[in-house]
Write an enzyme that holds these catalytic residues in place. Structure first.
Site, PDB file in Angstrom:
ATOM      1  N   LYS A  55      -1.705   7.410   7.754  1.00  0.00           N
ATOM      2  CA  LYS A  55      -1.008   6.041   7.678  1.00  0.00           C
ATOM      3  C   LYS A  55       0.055   5.886   8.504  1.00  0.00           C
ATOM      4  CE  LYS A  55      -2.761   3.789   3.937  1.00  0.00           C
ATOM      5  NZ  LYS A  55      -1.982   3.562   2.680  1.00  0.00           N
TER       6      LYS A  55
ATOM      7  N   SER B 277     -12.690   5.897  -2.530  1.00  0.00           N
ATOM      8  CA  SER B 277     -11.394   5.654  -1.740  1.00  0.00           C
ATOM      9  C   SER B 277     -11.258   6.581  -0.826  1.00  0.00           C
ATOM     10  CB  SER B 277     -10.107   5.235  -2.905  1.00  0.00           C
ATOM     11  OG  SER B 277      -9.213   4.802  -2.141  1.00  0.00           O
ATOM     12  N   LEU B 278     -10.024   6.565  -0.241  1.00  0.00           N
ATOM     13  CA  LEU B 278      -9.654   7.805   0.763  1.00  0.00           C
ATOM     14  C   LEU B 278      -8.322   8.546   0.452  1.00  0.00           C
ATOM     15  CD1 LEU B 278     -10.444   5.650   4.178  1.00  0.00           C
ATOM     16  CD2 LEU B 278     -11.717   7.739   3.256  1.00  0.00           C
TER      17      LEU B 278
ATOM     18  N   CYS C 118      17.356  -7.942 -28.767  1.00  0.00           N
ATOM     19  CA  CYS C 118      17.760  -8.455 -27.318  1.00  0.00           C
ATOM     20  C   CYS C 118      16.803  -9.421 -26.909  1.00  0.00           C
ATOM     21  CB  CYS C 118      17.919  -7.052 -26.744  1.00  0.00           C
ATOM     22  SG  CYS C 118      18.105  -7.456 -24.636  1.00  0.00           S
TER      23      CYS C 118
ATOM     24  N   CYS D 186      22.418  -9.243 -23.887  1.00  0.00           N
ATOM     25  CA  CYS D 186      22.533  -9.565 -25.184  1.00  0.00           C
ATOM     26  C   CYS D 186      24.029  -9.056 -25.805  1.00  0.00           C
ATOM     27  CB  CYS D 186      21.589  -8.920 -26.373  1.00  0.00           C
ATOM     28  SG  CYS D 186      21.666  -7.093 -26.364  1.00  0.00           S
TER      29      CYS D 186
ATOM     30  N   LYS E 178      -7.889   1.418  10.368  1.00  0.00           N
ATOM     31  CA  LYS E 178      -7.896   1.159   8.792  1.00  0.00           C
ATOM     32  C   LYS E 178      -7.518  -0.213   8.746  1.00  0.00           C
ATOM     33  CE  LYS E 178      -6.393   2.948   4.169  1.00  0.00           C
ATOM     34  NZ  LYS E 178      -6.136   1.681   3.833  1.00  0.00           N
TER      35      LYS E 178
ATOM     36  N   CYS F 277      19.560  -0.372 -23.917  1.00  0.00           N
ATOM     37  CA  CYS F 277      20.283  -1.284 -24.655  1.00  0.00           C
ATOM     38  C   CYS F 277      19.764  -0.733 -26.203  1.00  0.00           C
ATOM     39  CB  CYS F 277      19.820  -2.693 -24.327  1.00  0.00           C
ATOM     40  SG  CYS F 277      20.385  -3.985 -25.677  1.00  0.00           S
TER      41      CYS F 277
ATOM     42  N   LYS G  86     -13.050  10.592  10.101  1.00  0.00           N
ATOM     43  CA  LYS G  86     -14.114  11.087   9.518  1.00  0.00           C
ATOM     44  C   LYS G  86     -15.063  12.047  10.385  1.00  0.00           C
ATOM     45  CE  LYS G  86     -15.080   6.366   7.799  1.00  0.00           C
ATOM     46  NZ  LYS G  86     -16.139   5.175   7.702  1.00  0.00           N
TER      47      LYS G  86
ATOM     48  N   CYS H 175      25.077  -4.234 -22.729  1.00  0.00           N
ATOM     49  CA  CYS H 175      23.925  -5.178 -22.387  1.00  0.00           C
ATOM     50  C   CYS H 175      24.330  -6.357 -21.658  1.00  0.00           C
ATOM     51  CB  CYS H 175      22.624  -5.225 -23.537  1.00  0.00           C
ATOM     52  SG  CYS H 175      21.163  -6.165 -22.801  1.00  0.00           S
TER      53      CYS H 175
ATOM     54  N   GLU I  13       3.795   1.616  -1.248  1.00  0.00           N
ATOM     55  CA  GLU I  13       4.447   1.913  -2.522  1.00  0.00           C
ATOM     56  C   GLU I  13       3.393   2.525  -3.387  1.00  0.00           C
ATOM     57  OE1 GLU I  13       7.425   2.109  -3.206  1.00  0.00           O
ATOM     58  OE2 GLU I  13       7.558   1.810  -5.433  1.00  0.00           O
ATOM     59  N   TYR I  14       2.394   1.862  -3.303  1.00  0.00           N
ATOM     60  CA  TYR I  14       1.183   2.395  -4.289  1.00  0.00           C
ATOM     61  C   TYR I  14       0.892   3.730  -3.978  1.00  0.00           C
ATOM     62  CZ  TYR I  14      -3.388   2.641  -6.439  1.00  0.00           C
ATOM     63  OH  TYR I  14      -4.472   3.058  -7.246  1.00  0.00           O
ATOM     64  N   ASP I  15       0.932   4.109  -2.600  1.00  0.00           N
ATOM     65  CA  ASP I  15       0.407   5.339  -2.268  1.00  0.00           C
ATOM     66  C   ASP I  15       1.590   6.449  -2.898  1.00  0.00           C
ATOM     67  OD1 ASP I  15      -0.589   4.487   1.199  1.00  0.00           O
ATOM     68  OD2 ASP I  15      -1.763   4.703  -0.860  1.00  0.00           O
TER      69      ASP I  15
ATOM     70  N   ASP J 244       0.690  -1.055   0.045  1.00  0.00           N
ATOM     71  CA  ASP J 244       0.013  -0.028   0.076  1.00  0.00           C
ATOM     72  C   ASP J 244       0.815   1.240   0.153  1.00  0.00           C
ATOM     73  OD1 ASP J 244      -2.761  -1.235   2.101  1.00  0.00           O
ATOM     74  OD2 ASP J 244      -2.247  -1.619   0.091  1.00  0.00           O
TER      75      ASP J 244
ATOM     76  N   ASP K  61      -6.725  -4.014   7.156  1.00  0.00           N
ATOM     77  CA  ASP K  61      -6.119  -4.198   6.096  1.00  0.00           C
ATOM     78  C   ASP K  61      -6.912  -5.449   5.587  1.00  0.00           C
ATOM     79  OD1 ASP K  61      -2.941  -4.996   4.745  1.00  0.00           O
ATOM     80  OD2 ASP K  61      -4.615  -3.877   4.097  1.00  0.00           O
TER      81      ASP K  61
ATOM     82  N   ARG L  90     -15.692  -3.993  -3.843  1.00  0.00           N
ATOM     83  CA  ARG L  90     -15.583  -2.465  -4.086  1.00  0.00           C
ATOM     84  C   ARG L  90     -15.488  -2.579  -5.844  1.00  0.00           C
ATOM     85  NH1 ARG L  90     -13.352   2.091  -1.502  1.00  0.00           N
ATOM     86  NH2 ARG L  90     -12.214   0.551  -0.117  1.00  0.00           N
TER      87      ARG L  90
ATOM     88  N   TYR M  22     -18.388  -0.416   8.505  1.00  0.00           N
ATOM     89  CA  TYR M  22     -17.889   0.765   8.934  1.00  0.00           C
ATOM     90  C   TYR M  22     -18.724   2.172   8.284  1.00  0.00           C
ATOM     91  CZ  TYR M  22     -15.703   0.229   4.076  1.00  0.00           C
ATOM     92  OH  TYR M  22     -15.620   0.298   2.748  1.00  0.00           O
TER      93      TYR M  22
ATOM     94  N   GLU N  24     -11.456   5.632  13.471  1.00  0.00           N
ATOM     95  CA  GLU N  24     -11.445   4.069  13.166  1.00  0.00           C
ATOM     96  C   GLU N  24     -10.205   3.410  12.616  1.00  0.00           C
ATOM     97  OE1 GLU N  24     -14.792   4.057  10.554  1.00  0.00           O
ATOM     98  OE2 GLU N  24     -15.939   5.782  11.357  1.00  0.00           O
TER      99      GLU N  24
END
Length: 669
Positions: A313, A84-85, A431, A410, A118, A425, A289, A407, A37-39, A35, A120, A139, A227, A116
């Site tokens: 977070k 989403s939040l 390659c 190759c 969060k 490369c 909230k 490279c 890294e996604y954020d 999460d 997972d 969702r 929730y 509240e």
């Protein structure tokens, strides 16, 4: 200073990555990044889109919640989108959100909030009619999800029927999750049985809920916390809604706090963080909230996120370990990426042994030497990243890293173009590494959607010499596949059937699948609509390409260079000879005369007479082009109510601005 082309390329790359991560997380329940890294990717995209509104796109992941439904489950449209939040990662960001809410509501003094955990897990919607559970859905992309009613009925925490005083219609939203102890016991049983293990409780819960056989779901220790509830009567607060939901028989976490003021919110956040390891379930932060439902209604949402709620977070978990080596991987476009090989270290319950270093400048910026002690951080399920080296612990045996001149796959020469951080490369699809990634992209869900043509199959096909270019996949024979270790009769027949079916994919999917540098799926749709055949696109000049709105010099040069390369021309001919659809069927259904022919429109703000998508479709039927962002080539910007930054951009560029009434007069309505 990055150029406009660099910024646009980064935005398109981030959108592609986030789309893939959304699909893996929301549809496959098999995320490959945490999460956190996604954020990070998401916030970077938000930042770039905010700084460069000319590249805005309504299909951007920042405007959507998850991923479209793509499975064997029936699709269900949510009555109210499951948003989403927004995320905050420190006190300053949380205080900025609080100040923004005060400003938007125009009030002073402390707000009352609920705090509240969060959890997972996997968000679901439960619909009850006349007191009985009639439908449950995931969702999905926020607008629609998967019908998992049969599986939800196996979860003991969820009531099938409600008390007589329940409203006739009720929708309860919450999180399906798995306790940490249950997860560990289940993984232990799977290990004994020789089955693959789940990475974390969230993945295990999501995988269990998406089983096509409810009997399998019933064997998994799933739980549920509610929730939010839609359809309650006489309720004015978030906390009151949770209490009412609990009285109706739904589990609601008893540790939810009702507090006044942001300072108390932060204290509660720290308290949750301190007790995080003691909780029976995984949490990666808290959700704050506004307690007043009236204030929630007044604030509404922006894009994919409610304005009245935010997730705070927990910070990343860090550890130190040894950087044993730096190896180099080669991607689909030939980009060389350095990867850190780490002495295995456990961070947050997961053993970390590798971390991407992105590019050679990143290695220099972090002052990394092979053999260094380094700080590695990981929060939740994030892909680990090296934060910094620890020069104080150097012993004199460490050695510097440099990107290779040739490279590693190759042996072809490598090149770092001026102004770019990436090294490439130069051997193209000669390659093997690039060819393998190109095949994977070609068969991907957004490309030709060839089931079974994944990275492992691509590796085997290239290694055995059966595929030397993209078109070769359509010339595979059953006997060729059966001779490979990975294939039996059924898998060979399935792949051949998928290849045959893919031949009828729309032209824009084929153009995208070719992997032309800087050509994303939206640009591919524009090219298909404009040229209507692969032959006409291949023959187009850069001048013709740049005449298309949103296509600039860099993209046009990339397309023209791709089409001019003899090897690529051969691939295009082979695709056509194999029976792949390379033309749009029928003639272009657009007028040749009229007041809108050849014009380009951008719409912004809220329109009273029709939704913006309808307006865009209308002008296209009348011979114009609908663009997502304002450029110098835009003919008209139509500004509705609450027009945003596009209006400022249009005025700055001297683009004609029409009110909605002027637009209607122009089209004769």
């Amino acid at each position: 200073m990055p150029t406009e082309t660099d910024v646009r390329a980064e935005i398109e790359r981030l959108r592609r990555e986030l789309d893939e991560h959304n699909y893996r997380y929301h549809v496959l329940a098999q995320p490959i990044v945490s999460d956190v890294e996604y954020d990070r990717l998401f916030r970077r995209l938000q930042e770039l889109e905010r700084e460069h509104p000319e590249f805005a796109d309504p299909n951007s992941p920042t405007q959507r919640v998850g991923a479209p439904v793509q499975t064997g489950f029936k699709s269900v449209t949510h009555s109210v989108p499951m948003l989403s939040l927004a995320n905050s990662f420190d006190d300053a960001e949380l205080r900025a959100w609080d100040a923004r809410v005060h400003r938007q509501l125009g009030v002073e003094g402390d707000f009352t909030f609920t705090v509240e955990p969060k959890i997972d897990g996997l968000a679901v919607s439960l619909v009850y009619e006349r007191g009985y559970l009639v439908r449950a859905a995931t969702r999905g992309d926020g607008l629609s999800g998967e019908d998992v009613t049969a599986n939800i009925r196996t979860i003991a925490d969820i009531p099938w029927s409600l008390p007589p005083y329940a409203p006739d219609y009720l929708e309860v939203r919450g999180e399906v999750y798995m306790n940490k102890g249950d997860f560990e016991a289940m993984n232990a049983e799977r290990a004994e049985a020789g089955e693959s293990l789940f990475a974390n409780p969230r993945n295990a819960a999501a995988g269990a809920l998406r089983q096509l056989d409810p009997r399998i779901t019933a064997k998994r220790p799933l739980k549920f916390w509610a929730y939010a509830t839609l359809g309650l009567e006489g309720i004015t607060t978030q906390y009151g809604a949770l209490e009412a939901t609990h009285r109706l028989g739904f589990p609601v976490y008893e540790g939810i706090r009702l507090v006044n003021g942001l300072d108390t919110v932060i204290d509660v956040y720290r308290s949750f963080g301190d007790r995080r390891g003691e909780l029976p379930f995984e949490i990666d932060g808290v959700v704050i909230k506004l307690n007043s439902l009236a204030d929630q209604e007044r604030l509404g949402a922006v894009g994919r996120e409610p304005r009245w709620a935010i997730a705070y977070k927990f910070p990343a978990t860090q550890s130190t370990t040894r950087l044993l080596d730096i190896i180099v991987q080669v991607g689909r476009t030939g980009v060389l990426t350095p990867v850190a090989v780490l002495e295995p270290v456990e961070i947050g319950g997961v053993v970390v042994s590798r971390s991407t270093l992105h590019n050679e400048d990143e290695v220099l910026r972090k002052d990394l030497l092979i053999g260094d002690w380094v700080v590695v951080q990981r929060a939740g399920d994030v892909i680990p990243q090296i934060v910094k080296s620890i020069p104080e612990r150097r012993e004199g045996t460490e050695r510097p890293f440099s990107m290779p001149e040739h490279c590693p796959v190759c042996g072809g020469a490598t090149l770092r173009p001026e102004g770019l951080v990436a090294r490439f490369c130069t051997n193209g699809l000669q390659c093997p590494a690039q060819l393998i990634e190109a095949i994977k992209h070609f068969g991907s869900r957004r490309g030709m959607d060839i089931e079974g043509l994944g990275i492992k199959v691509a590796e085997v096909l290239v290694e055995k010499g059966l595929v030397k270019d993209l078109a070769d996949v359509y010339y595979l024979q059953r006997a060729d596949l059966l001779a490979l270790e990975r294939f039996g009769e059924k898998s060979a027949d399935n792949l051949l059937a998928a290849l045959e079916q893919s031949k009828s994919q729309p032209l824009d999917r084929l153009i995208f699948a070719l992997g032309i540098h800087e050509v994303g799926d939206q640009t591919a749709k524009l090219l298909a609509k404009t040229f209507r055949s692969l032959d006409r696109l291949a023959a187009a000049t850069q001048v013709e390409l740049q005449a298309i709105p949103t296509i600039g010099p860099s993209v046009s040069e990339s397309i023209a260079s791709f089409c001019a390369e003899p090897g690529n021309r051969t691939v295009l001919e082979k695709l056509k000879a194999a029976g792949v659809a390379t033309e749009l069927p029928g003639a272009a259904d657009v007028p040749s005369e009229g007041p809108l022919v050849g014009k380009s429109f951008v719409f912004t703000g809220r329109m009273e007479s029709m939704p913006r998508p309808d307006a865009e479709a209308l002008v296209e039927r009348m011979g114009a082009t609908a663009q997502s962002s304002v450029t110098k080539k835009t003919t008209y910007l139509v500004a509705g109510e609450e027009a945003g930054s596009k209006l400022d951009k249009a005025k700055k560029l001297g683009v004609s601005v029409l009110t909605e009434a002027e637009f209607l007069a122009l089209i004769g309505r």
